[in-house]
Motif scaffolding. Structure first.
Motif, short mmCIF file in Angstrom:
data_model
loop_
_atom_site.label_atom_id
_atom_site.label_comp_id
_atom_site.label_asym_id
_atom_site.label_seq_id
_atom_site.Cartn_x
_atom_site.Cartn_y
_atom_site.Cartn_z
N ASP A 106 -11.74 7.60 -3.00
CA ASP A 106 -11.33 8.96 -3.37
C ASP A 106 -9.87 8.97 -3.83
O ASP A 106 -9.53 9.62 -4.83
N LEU A 107 -9.00 8.28 -3.12
CA LEU A 107 -7.59 8.26 -3.49
C LEU A 107 -7.39 7.61 -4.85
O LEU A 107 -6.64 8.13 -5.70
N VAL A 108 -8.05 6.47 -5.07
CA VAL A 108 -7.91 5.79 -6.36
C VAL A 108 -8.44 6.68 -7.47
O VAL A 108 -7.82 6.81 -8.54
N GLY A 109 -9.58 7.32 -7.25
CA GLY A 109 -10.14 8.20 -8.26
C GLY A 109 -9.24 9.37 -8.59
O GLY A 109 -9.03 9.72 -9.75
N ARG A 110 -8.66 9.99 -7.56
CA ARG A 110 -7.80 11.15 -7.81
C ARG A 110 -6.52 10.77 -8.52
O ARG A 110 -5.95 11.58 -9.27
N VAL A 111 -6.06 9.55 -8.30
CA VAL A 111 -4.83 9.10 -8.94
C VAL A 111 -5.08 8.69 -10.39
O VAL A 111 -4.22 8.86 -11.26
N LEU A 112 -6.28 8.17 -10.69
CA LEU A 112 -6.53 7.59 -12.01
C LEU A 112 -7.40 8.44 -12.94
O LEU A 112 -7.28 8.34 -14.16
N ARG B 70 -4.35 -11.51 -12.85
CA ARG B 70 -2.96 -11.82 -13.19
C ARG B 70 -2.27 -10.65 -13.87
O ARG B 70 -1.05 -10.67 -14.05
N ALA B 71 -3.03 -9.62 -14.22
CA ALA B 71 -2.45 -8.50 -14.97
C ALA B 71 -2.20 -7.27 -14.09
O ALA B 71 -1.67 -6.27 -14.57
N GLY B 72 -2.58 -7.33 -12.82
CA GLY B 72 -2.38 -6.19 -11.94
C GLY B 72 -3.31 -5.03 -12.25
O GLY B 72 -2.87 -3.88 -12.29
N ARG B 73 -4.60 -5.32 -12.44
CA ARG B 73 -5.56 -4.27 -12.78
C ARG B 73 -6.66 -4.10 -11.73
O ARG B 73 -7.57 -3.31 -11.92
N VAL B 74 -6.57 -4.82 -10.62
CA VAL B 74 -7.62 -4.75 -9.58
C VAL B 74 -7.08 -4.05 -8.34
O VAL B 74 -5.99 -4.37 -7.86
N VAL B 75 -7.84 -3.07 -7.86
CA VAL B 75 -7.58 -2.45 -6.56
C VAL B 75 -8.64 -2.98 -5.60
O VAL B 75 -9.84 -2.81 -5.82
N TYR B 76 -8.18 -3.63 -4.55
CA TYR B 76 -9.08 -4.25 -3.58
C TYR B 76 -9.30 -3.28 -2.42
O TYR B 76 -8.34 -2.78 -1.82
N VAL B 77 -10.56 -3.01 -2.08
CA VAL B 77 -10.91 -2.04 -1.04
C VAL B 77 -11.73 -2.73 0.04
O VAL B 77 -12.64 -3.51 -0.25
N GLY B 78 -11.40 -2.45 1.28
CA GLY B 78 -12.16 -3.00 2.40
C GLY B 78 -12.18 -2.02 3.55
O GLY B 78 -11.49 -0.99 3.54
N SER B 79 -12.98 -2.32 4.57
CA SER B 79 -13.04 -1.46 5.75
C SER B 79 -13.46 -2.28 6.95
O SER B 79 -13.88 -3.43 6.83
N PHE B 80 -13.36 -1.64 8.13
CA PHE B 80 -13.80 -2.25 9.37
C PHE B 80 -15.08 -1.58 9.89
O PHE B 80 -15.42 -1.72 11.06
N SER B 81 -15.77 -0.87 9.00
CA SER B 81 -16.99 -0.17 9.42
C SER B 81 -18.11 -1.11 9.78
O SER B 81 -18.93 -0.82 10.65
#
Length: 502
Positions: free
Chosen positions: A200-206, A313-324
């Motif tokens: 949600d945060l990434v979507g709202r920012v982008l 190498r270009a800084g275009r990936v947002v890595y998402v994880g959880s402990f669920s």
């Protein structure tokens, strides 16, 4: 608690007190056995005479709404009134007003296609997405949380850092660096309330309204729905044996959501060639890639592949994880690792959403990771899940060989099995799943994870919620829910009789 009574308006004061208390009983706001304030105290608060309140109480006692107990006070009656449910103190609940305010049409159209029922689990639970709560180290977690409820923490009474507890961000950066080969400094990490808030945060920012977002097809429904709710045009991109078909991504896509380590729900990993192609595509198109690594900790074979984030190498990936999956979904503990160019906006978005998460939980989780307990928990759970997974694979290959073909998968908490072509024509999986539910077996339809494209025919079976000793009986009951088998067609002339139809 104090009961609110309003004396606004005109008319008899005692009658108004009576009506508001009776309404609260009828609505269920005052429950059976709840104590009302003494008449003297309520009269003082309302600035009326005690006789005014006492008269209202006496009327309700006479009508059976209240009862007096010598030396204790006045209480909502425990007895059911004639013809009314006892759950409401003998009163029927009143309906809420329908309301004149309507949501945007989008919110009337959005429905969750997967059953997220949180009630009593079925006897044979093959549902997807949850770990076994019996494996959670409850005593250890209780001790850690109790240790964080110190006077210095409670008395501080200040808002926390929107990025998350500093010790937890440092622990996560070390953990994913060792276990997932994701290189990140603590300042690159933002703690979230599970992976869904990270998306949600990434979507709202982008995402601007009307922007194009590409998701996997089949894929994770909550991600698809979330991006739609933000005003995006969401397109499903087909997935094959190598993962997302990069050539099929729309050229106008601004954001691409993928699960490359263990594709959800098919289970296949994205090949190295596809990973390189996706990163190259994102750089050429100026797009962002969200890599959701939701359950790759549980690995049962094969070499782990490099995360997209490590190859970027270009800084275009947002890595998402959880402990669920490794701990519990109820903890709502997740994180994202983002390029430095996005982090300031993501921190502001988090602050505007809910300021920060539960500091006590975050601090306890930091200790849980740093003291090596998370690693031990994952190893223990992996051993248990491996037993269940092997039982499912063995049973499917033995008893369902003429119906289902298991998709390759070496990690995670679920397996996907596609209907073989000659069974596809005869089997109504919706009817099979309905009959299975009646038999106490819960499985999921692969079609529920498909969007606008034609539904794929198959089953998705989780093994986080079913004990090993119930697996074989559960699958036996599932097998009985399929229609009688049709004779398998003979291979046509000129074909290798040993080749299994794909």
């Amino acid at each position: 608690m104090d009961f609110h009574v309003s004396l606004a308006g005109r008319g008899d004061l005692s009658a108004r007190i009576y009506r508001q208390i009776v309404d609260a009983i009828l609505d269920g706001r005052l429950r059976p056995g709840e104590r009302l304030p003494p008449s003297r105290e309520l009269a003082r608060r309302l600035e009326v005479s005690r006789n005014t309140v006492a008269l209202a109480y006496e009327r309700m006692v006479a009508e059976g709404f209240l009862e007096g107990r010598a030396g204790a006070g006045t209480f909502v009656t425990q007895k059911a009134l004639p013809g009314r449910p006892a759950a409401y103190g003998g009163a029927a609940p009143r309906r809420r007003k329908a309301g004149a305010v309507a949501p945007r049409r989008l919110w009337q159209e959005l429905t969750t296609p997967v059953d997220w029922d949180s009630g009593t689990p079925p006897g044979y639970d093959f549902r997807v997405g949850a770990p076994d709560p019996r494996l959670f180290p409850l005593a250890t977690w209780r001790r850690l949380v109790a240790g964080e409820l110190r006077p210095s923490v409670v008395h501080a009474a200040v808002y926390g850092d929107p990025s998350g507890h500093p010790e937890l961000r440092a622990a996560i950066s070390r953990y994913i660096g060792i276990s997932r080969s994701v290189r990140a400094e603590p300042d690159d990490v933002l703690v979230t309330q599970g992976a869904q808030q990270a998306l949600d945060l990434v979507g709202r920012v982008l995402i601007e309204p009307g922007d194009h977002v590409a998701v996997e097809e089949p894929g994770y429904p909550p991600a698809r729905l979330l991006f739609r709710s933000l005003g995006a045009r969401v397109t499903g991109v087909p997935v094959d044996a190598e993962g997302l078909d990069v050539a099929a991504i729309p050229a106008t896509a601004r954001l691409v959501y993928v699960t490359p380590s263990h594709q959800f729900p098919l289970g296949t990993p994205m090949s190295p060639e596809r990973r390189a192609a996706l990163l190259d595509w994102a750089e050429r198109r100026g797009a962002t890639v969200i890599e959701d690594d939701y359950d790759s900790e549980f690995r049962f074979g094969g070499r782990p592949l490099e995360p997209l984030h490590s190859l970027d190498r270009a800084g275009r990936v947002v890595y998402v994880g959880s402990f669920s999956k490794t701990l519990l979904p109820t903890l709502r503990a997740g994180f994202l690792v983002a390029p430095a160019s996005l982090l300031p906006a993501l921190r502001r978005a988090r602050q505007l959403a809910d300021w920060h998460g539960d500091v006590v939980t975050q601090s306890a989780l930091a200790r849980f990771i740093d003291e090596g307990m998370l690693g031990r928990q994952i190893r223990k759970a992996t051993r248990e899940y491996a037993v269940r997974r092997d039982l499912i694979l063995t049973t499917l290959r033995r008893d369902f060989a003429d119906l289902l073909q298991v998709m390759p998968s070496a990690a995670g908490l679920h397996l996907c099995a596609r209907l073989v072509p000659y069974a596809d024509e005869d089997v109504d999986l919706g009817a099979v799943i309905a009959r299975a539910r009646e038999a106490g077996v819960a499985v999921e339809n692969l079609a529920a994870y498909c969007g606008e494209r034609p539904a794929r025919h198959g089953l998705v079976l989780g093994y986080g919620g079913i004990p090993a000793e119930r697996v074989e009986e559960g699958l036996r009951r599932l097998a009985a829910c399929f229609p009688p088998r049709r004779t398998r067609p003979e291979p046509s002339a000129g074909r290798d009789a040993n080749v299994r139809p794909a």
